[in-house]
Design a protein around this motif. Structure first.
Motif, PDB file in Angstrom:
ATOM      1  N   TRP A   4       0.844  -1.188   0.000  1.00 19.62           N
ATOM      2  CA  TRP A   4       0.000   0.000   0.000  1.00 19.62           C
ATOM      3  C   TRP A   4       0.881   1.240   0.000  1.00 19.62           C
ATOM      4  CZ3 TRP A   4      -5.006  -0.299  -0.937  1.00 19.62           C
ATOM      5  CH2 TRP A   4      -5.674  -1.479  -0.644  1.00 19.62           C
ATOM      6  N   PRO A   5       0.421   2.330  -0.605  1.00 18.86           N
ATOM      7  CA  PRO A   5       1.212   3.562  -0.535  1.00 18.86           C
ATOM      8  C   PRO A   5       1.298   4.047   0.917  1.00 18.86           C
ATOM      9  CG  PRO A   5      -0.909   3.959  -1.595  1.00 18.86           C
ATOM     10  CD  PRO A   5      -0.806   2.488  -1.369  1.00 18.86           C
ATOM     11  N   ALA A   6       2.449   4.599   1.263  1.00 20.97           N
ATOM     12  CA  ALA A   6       2.643   5.106   2.625  1.00 20.97           C
ATOM     13  C   ALA A   6       1.861   6.399   2.800  1.00 20.97           C
ATOM     14  CB  ALA A   6       4.121   5.345   2.883  1.00 20.97           C
ATOM     15  N   ILE A   7       0.986   6.419   3.784  1.00 18.75           N
ATOM     16  CA  ILE A   7       0.190   7.609   4.075  1.00 18.75           C
ATOM     17  C   ILE A   7       0.376   7.934   5.545  1.00 18.75           C
ATOM     18  CG2 ILE A   7      -2.118   8.604   4.159  1.00 18.75           C
ATOM     19  CD1 ILE A   7      -2.878   6.640   1.910  1.00 18.75           C
ATOM     20  N   GLN A   8       0.843   9.132   5.814  1.00 18.72           N
ATOM     21  CA  GLN A   8       1.021   9.570   7.186  1.00 18.72           C
ATOM     22  C   GLN A   8       0.192  10.815   7.415  1.00 18.72           C
ATOM     23  OE1 GLN A   8       5.207  10.153   7.693  1.00 18.72           O
ATOM     24  NE2 GLN A   8       5.646   7.979   7.782  1.00 18.72           N
ATOM     25  N   VAL A   9      -0.607  10.797   8.442  1.00 22.45           N
ATOM     26  CA  VAL A   9      -1.397  11.962   8.819  1.00 22.45           C
ATOM     27  C   VAL A   9      -0.965  12.328  10.234  1.00 22.45           C
ATOM     28  CG1 VAL A   9      -3.715  12.900   9.088  1.00 22.45           C
ATOM     29  CG2 VAL A   9      -3.293  11.121   7.387  1.00 22.45           C
ATOM     30  N   PRO A  10      -0.042  13.277  10.356  1.00 21.50           N
ATOM     31  CA  PRO A  10       0.564  13.560  11.657  1.00 21.50           C
ATOM     32  C   PRO A  10      -0.242  14.500  12.551  1.00 21.50           C
ATOM     33  CG  PRO A  10       1.614  14.885   9.993  1.00 21.50           C
ATOM     34  CD  PRO A  10       0.595  14.039   9.291  1.00 21.50           C
ATOM     35  N   VAL A  11      -1.553  14.532  12.374  1.00 16.94           N
ATOM     36  CA  VAL A  11      -2.395  15.372  13.239  1.00 16.94           C
ATOM     37  C   VAL A  11      -3.558  14.541  13.762  1.00 16.94           C
ATOM     38  CG1 VAL A  11      -1.798  17.544  12.075  1.00 16.94           C
ATOM     39  CG2 VAL A  11      -3.755  16.242  11.288  1.00 16.94           C
ATOM     40  N   SER A  12      -4.188  15.056  14.790  1.00 22.19           N
ATOM     41  CA  SER A  12      -5.301  14.343  15.416  1.00 22.19           C
ATOM     42  C   SER A  12      -6.576  14.474  14.575  1.00 22.19           C
ATOM     43  CB  SER A  12      -5.550  14.909  16.816  1.00 22.19           C
ATOM     44  OG  SER A  12      -5.985  16.259  16.713  1.00 22.19           O
ATOM     45  N   LYS A  13      -7.543  13.619  14.872  1.00 14.51           N
ATOM     46  CA  LYS A  13      -8.825  13.678  14.154  1.00 14.51           C
ATOM     47  C   LYS A  13      -9.544  15.013  14.359  1.00 14.51           C
ATOM     48  CE  LYS A  13      -9.499   8.770  13.758  1.00 14.51           C
ATOM     49  NZ  LYS A  13     -10.232   7.580  14.117  1.00 14.51           N
ATOM     50  N   PRO A  14      -9.541  15.585  15.580  1.00 17.06           N
ATOM     51  CA  PRO A  14     -10.161  16.918  15.720  1.00 17.06           C
ATOM     52  C   PRO A  14      -9.493  17.977  14.833  1.00 17.06           C
ATOM     53  CG  PRO A  14      -9.903  15.927  17.875  1.00 17.06           C
ATOM     54  CD  PRO A  14      -9.193  15.038  16.895  1.00 17.06           C
ATOM     55  N   MET A  15      -8.164  17.906  14.690  1.00 24.02           N
ATOM     56  CA  MET A  15      -7.470  18.868  13.826  1.00 24.02           C
ATOM     57  C   MET A  15      -7.870  18.668  12.362  1.00 24.02           C
ATOM     58  SD  MET A  15      -5.641  21.037  15.470  1.00 24.02           S
ATOM     59  CE  MET A  15      -4.266  21.636  14.529  1.00 24.02           C
ATOM     60  N   ILE A  16      -8.054  17.421  11.959  1.00 23.79           N
ATOM     61  CA  ILE A  16      -8.492  17.142  10.586  1.00 23.79           C
ATOM     62  C   ILE A  16      -9.887  17.729  10.357  1.00 23.79           C
ATOM     63  CG2 ILE A  16      -9.180  15.313   8.975  1.00 23.79           C
ATOM     64  CD1 ILE A  16      -6.910  13.617  10.172  1.00 23.79           C
ATOM     65  N   LEU A  17     -10.783  17.555  11.326  1.00 27.13           N
ATOM     66  CA  LEU A  17     -12.137  18.099  11.200  1.00 27.13           C
ATOM     67  C   LEU A  17     -12.123  19.620  11.142  1.00 27.13           C
ATOM     68  CD1 LEU A  17     -14.072  15.714  13.606  1.00 27.13           C
ATOM     69  CD2 LEU A  17     -14.171  15.762  11.107  1.00 27.13           C
ATOM     70  N   ILE A  18     -11.334  20.241  12.010  1.00 30.09           N
ATOM     71  CA  ILE A  18     -11.236  21.706  12.020  1.00 30.09           C
ATOM     72  C   ILE A  18     -10.655  22.191  10.694  1.00 30.09           C
ATOM     73  CG2 ILE A  18     -10.044  23.670  13.086  1.00 30.09           C
ATOM     74  CD1 ILE A  18     -10.272  22.082  15.768  1.00 30.09           C
ATOM     75  N   GLY A  19      -9.589  21.533  10.237  1.00 27.22           N
ATOM     76  CA  GLY A  19      -8.982  21.905   8.960  1.00 27.22           C
ATOM     77  C   GLY A  19      -9.941  21.734   7.799  1.00 27.22           C
ATOM     78  N   GLY A  20     -10.696  20.644   7.799  1.00 30.87           N
ATOM     79  CA  GLY A  20     -11.681  20.422   6.744  1.00 30.87           C
ATOM     80  C   GLY A  20     -12.758  21.489   6.727  1.00 30.87           C
ATOM     81  N   PHE A  21     -13.189  21.902   7.911  1.00 31.25           N
ATOM     82  CA  PHE A  21     -14.198  22.966   8.005  1.00 31.25           C
ATOM     83  C   PHE A  21     -13.635  24.279   7.457  1.00 31.25           C
ATOM     84  CE2 PHE A  21     -16.056  26.532  10.357  1.00 31.25           C
ATOM     85  CZ  PHE A  21     -17.378  26.394   9.969  1.00 31.25           C
ATOM     86  N   ILE A  22     -12.410  24.603   7.856  1.00 34.48           N
ATOM     87  CA  ILE A  22     -11.788  25.845   7.391  1.00 34.48           C
ATOM     88  C   ILE A  22     -11.602  25.821   5.878  1.00 34.48           C
ATOM     89  CG2 ILE A  22      -9.649  27.204   7.457  1.00 34.48           C
ATOM     90  CD1 ILE A  22      -9.460  26.415  10.448  1.00 34.48           C
ATOM     91  N   VAL A  23     -11.167  24.701   5.340  1.00 35.65           N
ATOM     92  CA  VAL A  23     -11.011  24.574   3.888  1.00 35.65           C
ATOM     93  C   VAL A  23     -12.369  24.726   3.193  1.00 35.65           C
ATOM     94  CG1 VAL A  23     -10.442  22.965   2.014  1.00 35.65           C
ATOM     95  CG2 VAL A  23      -8.890  23.228   3.952  1.00 35.65           C
ATOM     96  N   GLY A  24     -13.409  24.113   3.758  1.00 30.03           N
ATOM     97  CA  GLY A  24     -14.748  24.238   3.180  1.00 30.03           C
ATOM     98  C   GLY A  24     -15.229  25.677   3.135  1.00 30.03           C
ATOM     99  N   VAL A  25     -14.961  26.423   4.195  1.00 28.75           N
ATOM    100  CA  VAL A  25     -15.323  27.843   4.222  1.00 28.75           C
ATOM    101  C   VAL A  25     -14.529  28.602   3.160  1.00 28.75           C
ATOM    102  CG1 VAL A  25     -15.218  29.967   5.605  1.00 28.75           C
ATOM    103  CG2 VAL A  25     -16.072  27.856   6.632  1.00 28.75           C
ATOM    104  N   GLY A  26     -13.232  28.314   3.067  1.00 33.51           N
ATOM    105  CA  GLY A  26     -12.385  28.986   2.081  1.00 33.51           C
ATOM    106  C   GLY A  26     -12.808  28.697   0.653  1.00 33.51           C
ATOM    107  N   VAL A  27     -13.159  27.452   0.395  1.00 34.57           N
ATOM    108  CA  VAL A  27     -13.612  27.068  -0.945  1.00 34.57           C
ATOM    109  C   VAL A  27     -14.895  27.811  -1.302  1.00 34.57           C
ATOM    110  CG1 VAL A  27     -14.640  25.137  -2.221  1.00 34.57           C
ATOM    111  CG2 VAL A  27     -12.490  24.836  -1.024  1.00 34.57           C
ATOM    112  N   THR A  28     -15.774  27.945  -0.330  1.00 28.94           N
ATOM    113  CA  THR A  28     -17.031  28.649  -0.570  1.00 28.94           C
ATOM    114  C   THR A  28     -16.789  30.137  -0.801  1.00 28.94           C
ATOM    115  OG1 THR A  28     -18.192  27.046   0.796  1.00 28.94           O
ATOM    116  CG2 THR A  28     -19.317  29.131   0.385  1.00 28.94           C
ATOM    117  N   LEU A  29     -15.990  30.754   0.064  1.00 28.54           N
ATOM    118  CA  LEU A  29     -15.715  32.187  -0.080  1.00 28.54           C
ATOM    119  C   LEU A  29     -14.900  32.492  -1.333  1.00 28.54           C
ATOM    120  CD1 LEU A  29     -14.870  33.130   3.629  1.00 28.54           C
ATOM    121  CD2 LEU A  29     -16.983  33.606   2.370  1.00 28.54           C
ATOM    122  N   GLY A  30     -13.988  31.588  -1.695  1.00 28.91           N
ATOM    123  CA  GLY A  30     -13.121  31.802  -2.851  1.00 28.91           C
ATOM    124  C   GLY A  30     -13.706  31.333  -4.164  1.00 28.91           C
ATOM    125  N   SER A  31     -14.913  30.797  -4.127  1.00 26.98           N
ATOM    126  CA  SER A  31     -15.583  30.286  -5.332  1.00 26.98           C
ATOM    127  C   SER A  31     -14.732  29.278  -6.087  1.00 26.98           C
ATOM    128  CB  SER A  31     -15.981  31.429  -6.261  1.00 26.98           C
ATOM    129  OG  SER A  31     -16.879  32.296  -5.628  1.00 26.98           O
TER     130      SER A  31
END
Length: 141
Positions: free
Chosen positions: A72-99
């Motif tokens: 399998w390809p090596a995948i490392q996610v060096p942050v916690s699940k809450p950080m992933i959720l927060i980051g995903g929310f922030i990215v979603g807001v940015g995508v919406t605001l940035g069209s």
């Protein structure tokens, strides 16, 4: 966490993303923005199936690596699940605001010399650099 410099893999990935973007524009007349593709696959109408096929290809990628290499390809996610959720929310807001997302603006929009995409790309690159600096050097995570 150490960031590994991989110029050849990065170059190959960039070439493949650029080629896929050009081919999608050539054959479908569409810009390859990930959020637009996902949104169109979920809520789309007449042109939904190419989006579903593209997403299926992305999902199949790791299985192709497994078949070709036996691992399998090596995948490392060096942050916690809450950080992933927060980051995903922030990215979603940015995508919406940035069209649009980084692939739509950064790859396709920049290639078309779109002033809006250039401004969006500069904004998310500067924000990304600032966020990494704060997280790694100020907060120390």
């Amino acid at each position: 966490m150490e960031t590994v410099f991989t110029p050849w893999m990065s170059l190959a990935g960039g070439v493949l993303i650029g080629l896929a973007s050009v081919l999608l524009m050539l054959f479908n007349g569409r810009i390859m923005g990930a959020t637009g593709i996902i949104s169109g696959a979920i809520f789309g109408g007449y042109d939904r199936w190419w989006r579903v096929a593209l997403l299926a290809g992305m999902i199949c990628g790791p299985f192709l690596v497994l078949a070709a290499t036996g691992a399998w390809p090596a995948i490392q996610v060096p942050v916690s699940k809450p950080m992933i959720l927060i980051g995903g929310f922030i990215v979603g807001v940015g995508v919406t605001l940035g069209s649009g997302c980084t692939s739509g603006h950064g790859v396709c929009g920049m290639a078309r010399l779109s002033p809006r995409s250039i401004a969006a790309t500069l904004t998310f690159m500067l924000t990304c650099a600032l966020t990494v600096y704060i997280i790694r050097h100020v907060i120390g995570l």
